[in-house]
Enzyme design. Structure first.
Site, PDB file in Angstrom:
ATOM      1  N   HIS A  62     -53.823 -16.783  68.354  1.00 45.89           N
ATOM      2  CA  HIS A  62     -53.257 -17.515  67.216  1.00 45.89           C
ATOM      3  C   HIS A  62     -54.127 -17.329  65.963  1.00 45.89           C
ATOM      4  O   HIS A  62     -54.519 -18.286  65.288  1.00 45.89           O
ATOM      5  CB  HIS A  62     -53.119 -19.010  67.540  1.00 45.89           C
ATOM      6  CG  HIS A  62     -51.983 -19.660  66.808  1.00 45.89           C
ATOM      7  ND1 HIS A  62     -50.983 -20.363  67.439  1.00 45.89           N
ATOM      8  CD2 HIS A  62     -51.671 -19.698  65.488  1.00 45.89           C
ATOM      9  CE1 HIS A  62     -50.119 -20.822  66.540  1.00 45.89           C
ATOM     10  NE2 HIS A  62     -50.527 -20.425  65.354  1.00 45.89           N
TER      11      HIS A  62
ATOM     12  N   ARG B  44     -43.940 -18.739  67.429  1.00 46.25           N
ATOM     13  CA  ARG B  44     -44.222 -19.822  68.358  1.00 46.25           C
ATOM     14  C   ARG B  44     -44.020 -19.317  69.781  1.00 46.25           C
ATOM     15  O   ARG B  44     -43.055 -18.610  70.071  1.00 46.25           O
ATOM     16  CB  ARG B  44     -43.329 -21.044  68.094  1.00 46.25           C
ATOM     17  CG  ARG B  44     -43.710 -21.843  66.856  1.00 46.25           C
ATOM     18  CD  ARG B  44     -45.047 -22.543  67.044  1.00 46.25           C
ATOM     19  NE  ARG B  44     -45.446 -23.349  65.884  1.00 46.25           N
ATOM     20  CZ  ARG B  44     -46.223 -22.924  64.911  1.00 46.25           C
ATOM     21  NH1 ARG B  44     -46.678 -21.666  64.934  1.00 46.25           N
ATOM     22  NH2 ARG B  44     -46.555 -23.726  63.917  1.00 46.25           N
TER      23      ARG B  44
ATOM     24  N   GLU C  84     -50.464 -22.280  75.121  1.00 52.01           N
ATOM     25  CA  GLU C  84     -51.697 -21.947  74.407  1.00 52.01           C
ATOM     26  C   GLU C  84     -52.597 -23.139  74.146  1.00 52.01           C
ATOM     27  O   GLU C  84     -53.795 -22.979  73.920  1.00 52.01           O
ATOM     28  CB  GLU C  84     -51.371 -21.251  73.080  1.00 52.01           C
ATOM     29  CG  GLU C  84     -50.725 -22.126  72.028  1.00 52.01           C
ATOM     30  CD  GLU C  84     -50.511 -21.376  70.723  1.00 52.01           C
ATOM     31  OE1 GLU C  84     -51.084 -21.805  69.711  1.00 52.01           O
ATOM     32  OE2 GLU C  84     -49.787 -20.367  70.722  1.00 52.01           O
TER      33      GLU C  84
END
Length: 332
Positions: A296, A235, A264
């Site tokens: 991601h 994360r 993000e």
């Protein structure tokens, strides 16, 4: 039974519709993320909403979901820091997640990023395409014999540990809940400050909580080996971006690989190739030759997407039927 999906991409539709042949839910896919701006548009009678990492389920959003009759919030990911669990409990909404979707997918991506940064294969690829066969600036180091520090030894962290053992690394780990099997395999558990002090490579595999927000910041960075390689596929909020940038500028961090980023939600999963990006921090990171950023994508394998769809729909069906599922999957 109706499920509305948010932050839905074409691949989400493909894998969930294929899996739904065994469940026969009514599925509705929305590209927008879930937040206060759109929650009122959900139609009354929707049984569940399925969300991803950048959807924002605040107390306000959850209250409106409850008013609409939504019974379940299903996260098609392992992390749940974007959901107000206390609000969900207050309004009687069940929350579930996918705690173990092909942990090898994320672990292998972390290793791919490590190898790419270390051996500079991305730079070599571009050179060769331009008929430049020089090796200048492409030197890396052997992983064999190096010390890898893993923060978090859940399913993904454990998979990463085993891969590092295969490379012949000395593997140190920190986790409040130690894994006996990993210890027997040769992983040495130490306190957090000792792991980061001794490691040549540090990889983060822990959930984001209020307690570990900005776990990697000026204080922890200063205690690491100079030139450490840092990897984060967990994360974005685990890393204080600007303090890591400062450490990159001084050489305290020798290389950084991130598949996640603090801000993000404004960037990832979008094509911004024709846009001006106003985020100075991500622009600075991208400018460093020793930084590798991916959007991601660590979870993005066929096996993982299949498992995410199966696990999510299976848990929703069980909860709607009143059949309690695995406690790791059901959060509230």
């Amino acid at each position: 039974m109706k499920i509305v999906f948010f932050s839905a991409k074409p691949y989400d539709r493909e894998f969930f519709e294929n899996c739904n042949n065994d469940y026969d839910f009514e599925l509705e896919f929305w590209e927008t993320h879930l937040g206060p701006h759109i929650v009122d548009a959900i139609k009354t009678g929707t049984d569940a909403v399925c969300v991803f990492v950048n959807d924002k389920l605040t107390a306000e959003v959850i209250e409106i979901l409850a008013q609409k009759g939504v019974k379940i919030v299903a996260l098609r990911c392992a992390g749940f820091n974007n959901v107000d669990l206390e609000a969900a409990k207050q309004y009687g909404i069940r929350v579930c997640r996918v705690p173990a979707y092909s942990p090898q997918a994320v672990a292998e991506h972390a290793v791919a990023m490590l190898l790419t940064l270390n051996r500079k294969t991305h730079k070599a690829y571009n050179r060769i395409r331009e008929q430049n066969f020089s090796l200048s600036g492409l030197m890396g180091f052997n992983l064999f014999g190096k010390t890898a520090g893993i923060i978090g030894t859940g399913k993904i962290g454990a998979a990463f540990c085993k891969i590092m053992l295969g490379f012949g690394c000395n593997v140190l780990a920190y986790d409040p809940f130690e894994n006996e099997q990993l210890r027997n395999a040769g992983i040495k558990y130490l306190p957090f400050h000792e792991v980061i002090k001794d490691a040549d490579i540090i990889s983060l595999h822990c959930p984001l909580t209020p307690e570990n927000h900005h776990l990697i910041g000026a204080a922890s960075l200063s205690s690491m080996k100079k030139g450490v390689t840092l990897i984060n596929t967990s994360r974005g909020g685990l890393i204080h971006t600007r303090e890591v940038i400062d450490a990159l500028k001084t050489g305290q961090v020798g290389a950084l690989a991130i598949d996640v980023y603090e801000q993000e939600e404004n960037l990832f999963f979008k094509d911004l190739s024709g846009s001006i990006i106003g985020d100075d921090d991500i622009q600075r990171l991208i400018s460093f030759p020793n930084v590798l950023v991916t959007g991601h994508q660590a979870f993005f394998t066929q096996e993982a997407l299949s498992e995410i769809a199966e696990s999510t729909l299976g848990t929703i069906k069980a909860l709607l039927a009143g059949d309690e599922q695995d406690s790791d999957a059901v959060l509230v």
